[in-house]
Design a protein around this motif. Sequence first.
Motif: not given
Length: 326
Positions: A49-66
């Motif tokens: 994709v060329g873009l991050p799809l997840f970002e770290r949030m503490g011990r979990g992950v969250a979806l990025t805008g992409a």
Amino acid sequence: MNFVRNLTLRQLQIFVVAARHLSYARAAEELHLTPPAVSMQLKQLEDNVGLPLFERMGRGVALTGAGELLVHHALRILGEIKDAEASLQALNGAESGQISVGLVSTAKYFMPRLLAKFAHQHPGVDVQFSVGNRQALLQKLQDNAIDLAIMGRIPQEIDAHGEPMACHPYVLIAPADHPLRDARRFEMHELRHETFLLREEGSGSRRVAEEMFKNHLFTPARTISMGSNETIKQAVMAGMGVSLLSLHTLPLELKTHALCLLDVVGTPIERTWYVVNMSAKRLMPAAAKFRAFLLDETAPALIQEFDHHLLNLERQPCPYDVGGKG
């Protein structure tokens, strides 16, 4: 951006599951993979994709805008492939295939028994169901992630078709020892000192309760919002207050006399259960058969299980006359 030629369906499947759980470990558990394998597939997808799809949030992950953008396209792609598979199976005339059904939380109390009955009659059909709030189900319908949704109102926000399948009474519940438990047809005003326990803003049950207050020109002394039917039932049994809930959420509590129904004028409040699908969606034979099954079987099943609890209450006409089907 030209990542389609390197994209795999397996990557999309893993991505959708990881996006639903927001946890690589839970996605790995559902998919019977190791967390490193899930991480590797998602890393390859992000590279494509060329873009991050997840970002770290503490011990979990969250979806990025992409990630938020891609998840809806991924669900539609996988839904189209599922429809293609079902269409090919239909050509064989085989009674097989997979059906995805979304339920609002109130429907989870009775729908599993109907699903089990259908599965027994049609063992070649795999029926999968998920529970979510109304907005989540509307999004899943639009994303082609589910074939059918069971809910209390036909959606006006999307181009969907709904058909009534059963009456849906809401009742006022109170602790088993409430002083008005044996009173007949008393006015809402008698509950003016009570605390009313309500579902969260935006829920169907909250909407019905607020309509009831408006119709009775009634303002509760106090309201408390709670996030689930189970929490409300436990709070009522503990004596924290009274509540308006769907009769169909109360099978165990009424059977064990853990709480009581109050015979307030204007209750039960009759609503309707609907089975909903997107207007443009062509239901495959298995899904169409399941939809017909629900239209035939839901009302008799609910009447048999629940209506005897209402014998001492004065019911208003139901907006859906179940007798008109037969």
